[in-house]
Design a protein around this motif. Structure first.
Motif, PDB file in Angstrom:
ATOM      1  N   PRO A 153      11.925  -5.946  10.563  1.00 13.21           N
ATOM      2  CA  PRO A 153      10.697  -4.469  11.074  1.00 13.21           C
ATOM      3  C   PRO A 153      10.178  -3.265   9.867  1.00 13.21           C
ATOM      4  O   PRO A 153       9.231  -3.603  10.172  1.00 13.21           O
ATOM      5  CB  PRO A 153      11.663  -4.262  12.096  1.00 13.21           C
ATOM      6  CG  PRO A 153      12.309  -4.443  13.244  1.00 13.21           C
ATOM      7  CD  PRO A 153      13.309  -5.679  11.511  1.00 13.21           C
ATOM      8  N   GLU A 154      11.064  -3.290   9.094  1.00 15.99           N
ATOM      9  CA  GLU A 154      11.032  -2.493   8.002  1.00 15.99           C
ATOM     10  C   GLU A 154      10.292  -2.897   7.047  1.00 15.99           C
ATOM     11  O   GLU A 154       9.082  -2.137   7.050  1.00 15.99           O
ATOM     12  CB  GLU A 154      12.398  -1.377   7.619  1.00 15.99           C
ATOM     13  CG  GLU A 154      12.191  -0.930   6.270  1.00 15.99           C
ATOM     14  CD  GLU A 154      13.138  -0.734   5.440  1.00 15.99           C
ATOM     15  OE1 GLU A 154      14.324  -1.834   5.039  1.00 15.99           O
ATOM     16  OE2 GLU A 154      13.459   0.199   4.529  1.00 15.99           O
ATOM     17  N   GLU A 155      10.524  -3.887   6.483  1.00 15.86           N
ATOM     18  CA  GLU A 155       9.506  -4.638   5.934  1.00 15.86           C
ATOM     19  C   GLU A 155       8.002  -4.729   6.548  1.00 15.86           C
ATOM     20  O   GLU A 155       6.737  -4.383   6.340  1.00 15.86           O
ATOM     21  CB  GLU A 155      10.278  -6.042   5.831  1.00 15.86           C
ATOM     22  CG  GLU A 155      11.278  -6.083   4.494  1.00 15.86           C
ATOM     23  CD  GLU A 155      12.118  -7.290   4.543  1.00 15.86           C
ATOM     24  OE1 GLU A 155      12.405  -7.953   4.159  1.00 15.86           O
ATOM     25  OE2 GLU A 155      11.522  -8.231   5.411  1.00 15.86           O
ATOM     26  N   LEU A 156       7.598  -5.462   7.892  1.00 15.03           N
ATOM     27  CA  LEU A 156       6.557  -5.003   8.271  1.00 15.03           C
ATOM     28  C   LEU A 156       5.885  -4.335   8.585  1.00 15.03           C
ATOM     29  O   LEU A 156       4.695  -3.646   7.891  1.00 15.03           O
ATOM     30  CB  LEU A 156       6.842  -5.659   9.744  1.00 15.03           C
ATOM     31  CG  LEU A 156       5.466  -5.508  10.567  1.00 15.03           C
ATOM     32  CD1 LEU A 156       4.821  -6.823  10.093  1.00 15.03           C
ATOM     33  CD2 LEU A 156       5.831  -6.000  12.164  1.00 15.03           C
ATOM     34  N   GLU A 157       6.532  -3.142   8.596  1.00 16.65           N
ATOM     35  CA  GLU A 157       5.709  -1.869   8.508  1.00 16.65           C
ATOM     36  C   GLU A 157       5.508  -1.164   7.276  1.00 16.65           C
ATOM     37  O   GLU A 157       4.462  -1.033   7.260  1.00 16.65           O
ATOM     38  CB  GLU A 157       7.093  -0.574   8.167  1.00 16.65           C
ATOM     39  CG  GLU A 157       6.489   0.618   8.325  1.00 16.65           C
ATOM     40  CD  GLU A 157       7.910   1.941   8.933  1.00 16.65           C
ATOM     41  OE1 GLU A 157       7.646   2.927   8.656  1.00 16.65           O
ATOM     42  OE2 GLU A 157       8.408   1.560   9.742  1.00 16.65           O
ATOM     43  N   GLU A 158       6.145  -1.721   6.185  1.00 12.79           N
ATOM     44  CA  GLU A 158       5.907  -1.394   4.296  1.00 12.79           C
ATOM     45  C   GLU A 158       4.720  -2.204   4.186  1.00 12.79           C
ATOM     46  O   GLU A 158       3.988  -1.750   3.954  1.00 12.79           O
ATOM     47  CB  GLU A 158       7.211  -2.022   3.424  1.00 12.79           C
ATOM     48  CG  GLU A 158       7.814  -0.851   3.479  1.00 12.79           C
ATOM     49  CD  GLU A 158       7.017   0.908   2.892  1.00 12.79           C
ATOM     50  OE1 GLU A 158       6.791   0.750   2.152  1.00 12.79           O
ATOM     51  OE2 GLU A 158       7.388   2.153   3.973  1.00 12.79           O
ATOM     52  N   LEU A 159       4.610  -3.340   5.231  1.00 11.61           N
ATOM     53  CA  LEU A 159       3.770  -4.739   5.134  1.00 11.61           C
ATOM     54  C   LEU A 159       2.267  -4.369   5.128  1.00 11.61           C
ATOM     55  O   LEU A 159       1.293  -4.118   4.920  1.00 11.61           O
ATOM     56  CB  LEU A 159       4.263  -5.828   5.090  1.00 11.61           C
ATOM     57  CG  LEU A 159       2.775  -6.847   4.607  1.00 11.61           C
ATOM     58  CD1 LEU A 159       2.864  -7.816   3.637  1.00 11.61           C
ATOM     59  CD2 LEU A 159       2.602  -7.819   5.580  1.00 11.61           C
ATOM     60  N   ILE A 160       2.406  -3.446   6.654  1.00 18.23           N
ATOM     61  CA  ILE A 160       0.829  -2.363   6.857  1.00 18.23           C
ATOM     62  C   ILE A 160       1.013  -1.673   6.350  1.00 18.23           C
ATOM     63  O   ILE A 160      -0.411  -0.906   6.133  1.00 18.23           O
ATOM     64  CB  ILE A 160       1.709  -2.230   8.189  1.00 18.23           C
ATOM     65  CG1 ILE A 160       1.813  -3.744   8.981  1.00 18.23           C
ATOM     66  CG2 ILE A 160       0.177  -1.390   9.082  1.00 18.23           C
ATOM     67  CD1 ILE A 160       0.581  -4.796   9.232  1.00 18.23           C
ATOM     68  N   VAL A 161       1.122  -0.979   6.121  1.00 16.98           N
ATOM     69  CA  VAL A 161       1.044   0.604   5.157  1.00 16.98           C
ATOM     70  C   VAL A 161       0.226   0.161   3.677  1.00 16.98           C
ATOM     71  O   VAL A 161      -0.386   0.849   3.751  1.00 16.98           O
ATOM     72  CB  VAL A 161       2.009   1.368   5.094  1.00 16.98           C
ATOM     73  CG1 VAL A 161       1.824   2.609   3.772  1.00 16.98           C
ATOM     74  CG2 VAL A 161       2.759   2.515   6.156  1.00 16.98           C
ATOM     75  N   VAL A 162       1.062  -0.542   2.920  1.00 20.85           N
ATOM     76  CA  VAL A 162       0.109  -1.140   2.112  1.00 20.85           C
ATOM     77  C   VAL A 162      -0.499  -2.183   1.954  1.00 20.85           C
ATOM     78  O   VAL A 162      -1.849  -1.914   2.018  1.00 20.85           O
ATOM     79  CB  VAL A 162       1.327  -2.520   0.776  1.00 20.85           C
ATOM     80  CG1 VAL A 162       0.105  -2.973   0.132  1.00 20.85           C
ATOM     81  CG2 VAL A 162       2.286  -1.276   0.416  1.00 20.85           C
TER      82      VAL A 162
END
Length: 162
Positions: free
Chosen positions: A119-128
């Motif tokens: 979930p953390e990686e997904l959040e960062e991916l979306i932000v970028v």
């Protein structure tokens, strides 16, 4: 842009995403894992405690979260090795064929191309990747994020003669 403006834009996009995730987290709790420093967040269903029982905190060992660059590199490698195009991957993830990828679609369908994501990686991916901060990815945003590293990988392989 100056650094303060970029930081402000990043914080706004992150805040927008956090709000969207909060709305999607009905009946879920957040579990933080790491080694004393923040490393990863996961969501788990909330279970009502049994009468007379308290809440329990558990320490969980975890691997450090991958960076968005590392996940992008994995995606580019899967695209190339699988003989796919960026459009092919987008179509696999966009399961309802509405030309946008939601957080839910990415979380559920990224494993179909061999990529597990926290979930953390997904959040960062979306932000970028999500340049207009609307909480979804268009093909253009997805393509613009993956095309440069895919092209570099192809050029590098051509130089090596592979």
């Amino acid at each position: 842009k100056n650094i303060e403006a970029e930081k402000s834009e990043y914080e706004k996009r992150r805040g927008d995403l956090e709000e969207r995730l909060r709305r999607e987290m009905n009946d879920k709790a957040v579990v933080a894992t790491g080694d004393g420093k923040f490393q990863s967040l996961s969501t788990v269903p909330i279970k009502k405690p049994k009468p007379g029982k308290g809440n329990l905190s558990i320490y969980v060992e975890s691997e450090p979260a991958r960076t968005t660059e590392e996940i992008t590199d994995i995606m580019v490698k899967r695209i190339e090795e699988g003989g796919m195009t960026i459009q092919d991957v987008f179509d696999k993830i966009d399961s309802d064929d509405n030309e946008i990828m939601t957080i839910k679609e990415i979380r559920e369908n990224l494993p179909t191309i061999g990529i597990e994501i926290t979930p953390e990686e997904l959040e960062e991916l979306i932000v970028v990747f999500d340049k207009n901060s609307d909480g979804v990815l268009t093909y253009e945003e997805f393509h613009n994020a993956l095309s440069p590293p895919l092209q570099l990988r192809k050029e590098y392989k051509a130089l090596l003669g592979n």
